[in-house]
Design an enzyme around this catalytic site. Structure first.
Site, PDB file in Angstrom:
ATOM      1  N   ASN A 101       0.800  -1.335   0.058  1.00 18.43           N
ATOM      2  CA  ASN A 101      -0.129   0.064  -0.016  1.00 18.43           C
ATOM      3  C   ASN A 101       0.893   1.272   0.129  1.00 18.43           C
ATOM      4  OD1 ASN A 101      -2.316   1.641   0.271  1.00 18.43           O
ATOM      5  ND2 ASN A 101      -1.818   1.879   2.574  1.00 18.43           N
ATOM      6  N   ASP A 144      -2.877   0.253   7.847  1.00 11.87           N
ATOM      7  CA  ASP A 144      -1.429   1.058   8.005  1.00 11.87           C
ATOM      8  C   ASP A 144      -0.278   0.353   8.890  1.00 11.87           C
ATOM      9  OD1 ASP A 144      -2.663   2.807   6.101  1.00 11.87           O
ATOM     10  OD2 ASP A 144      -3.367   3.933   7.784  1.00 11.87           O
TER      11      ASP A 144
HETATM   12  C1  GAR Z   1      -2.787   8.797  -2.696  1.00  8.80           C
HETATM   13  O1  GAR Z   1      -2.443  10.089  -2.227  1.00  8.80           O
HETATM   14  C2  GAR Z   1      -2.815   7.809  -1.802  1.00  8.80           C
HETATM   15  O2  GAR Z   1      -1.526   7.831  -0.906  1.00  8.80           O
HETATM   16  C3  GAR Z   1      -3.938   7.801  -0.828  1.00  8.80           C
HETATM   17  O3  GAR Z   1      -4.925   8.067  -1.662  1.00  8.80           O
HETATM   18  C4  GAR Z   1      -4.489   8.843  -2.574  1.00  8.80           C
HETATM   19  C5  GAR Z   1      -5.096   8.217  -3.834  1.00  8.80           C
HETATM   20  O4  GAR Z   1      -4.811   9.237  -5.079  1.00  8.80           O
HETATM   21  N1  GAR Z   1      -4.068   6.656  -0.073  1.00  8.80           N
HETATM   22  C6  GAR Z   1      -4.518   6.555   1.316  1.00  8.80           C
HETATM   23  O5  GAR Z   1      -4.641   7.728   1.733  1.00  8.80           O
HETATM   24  C7  GAR Z   1      -4.407   5.331   1.815  1.00  8.80           C
HETATM   25  N2  GAR Z   1      -4.773   5.572   3.391  1.00  8.80           N
HETATM   26  P1  GAR Z   1      -4.954   8.751  -6.625  1.00  8.80           P
HETATM   27  O6  GAR Z   1      -6.077   8.020  -6.538  1.00  8.80           O
HETATM   28  O7  GAR Z   1      -4.927  10.062  -7.455  1.00  8.80           O
HETATM   29  O8  GAR Z   1      -3.848   7.581  -6.758  1.00  8.80           O
END
Ligand code: GAR
Length: 186
Positions: A101, A144
């Protein structure tokens, strides 16, 4: 040819970066994108590249209906790229150390339930943290908390909106996530 399966719930900018990287570095390919959100931006992105999209609802995930679909694609690695539901334990157990992740902060800070996307960046701003970053980690049954594979930092002391922080963090994500995936596949 190595195969990746992605899980995503959002705009899909990370999925896009990964798909493009492996079009140029063709020892691996994204075989499928799984999403719980048919209306998410990632769906159009994946289809635009001709990559199959599998819709897996919250109840499909909770009822063990997704593992068989994942198995069909014979993934060497399963990548959560902005996947916002709890990841099923049966898939984690079937793919030990093969589910990773990305989290938009320096874990263990700003992890856990409710800490995703813009919420994380808002908390960083409220706490006046001078730096944040990204964490790429193995997925276990707790949000996490799996082993950290890679972290990178960025200064944010001059940021005055969560969006500004998000932009810096996403730049790091797009730069590093495909490279770390490539290393894990080799
Ligand atoms: C990313 O910034 C990722 O790190 C976060 O969601 C975003 C998705 O953006 N993930 C989390 O917060 C997981 N806990 P994207 O759809 O543009 O890739």
């Amino acid at each position: 040819m190595k195969k990746l399966v992605l899980f995503a719930s959002g705009a899909g900018s990370n999925a896009d970066a990964i798909i493009r990287y492996f079009k140029e570095n063709a020892f691996a390919e994204v075989a499928a994108v799984f999403t719980n959100k048919p209306e998410a931006g990632v769906v159009q992105k994946a289809r635009g590249y001709g990559i199959p999209v599998v819709i897996a609802t919250k109840s499909d995930l909770e009822n063990g209906n997704v593992l068989a679909h994942v198995n069909q694609f014979k993934p060497d690695l399963i990548v959560l790229a902005g996947f916002l539901l709890k990841f099923p334990t049966d898939i984690i157990n079937a793919y030990p150390n093969k589910v990773i992740n990305i989290h938009p902060a320096l874990l263990p800070k700003y992890g856990g339930k409710g800490m995703y996307g813009i919420n994380v960046h808002r908390a960083i701003l409220e706490n006046r943290d001078i730096e944040t970053g990204i964490s790429i980690h193995y997925v276990n049954e707790h949000y996490d908390e799996g082993g950290i594979i890679f972290q990178e930092r960025v200064g944010v002391s001059d940021c005055d909106s969560p969006e500004q922080i998000a932009a810096r963090v996403q730049k790091l994500e797009h730069e590093h996530f495909p490279l770390i995936i490539a290393q894990l596949l080799k």
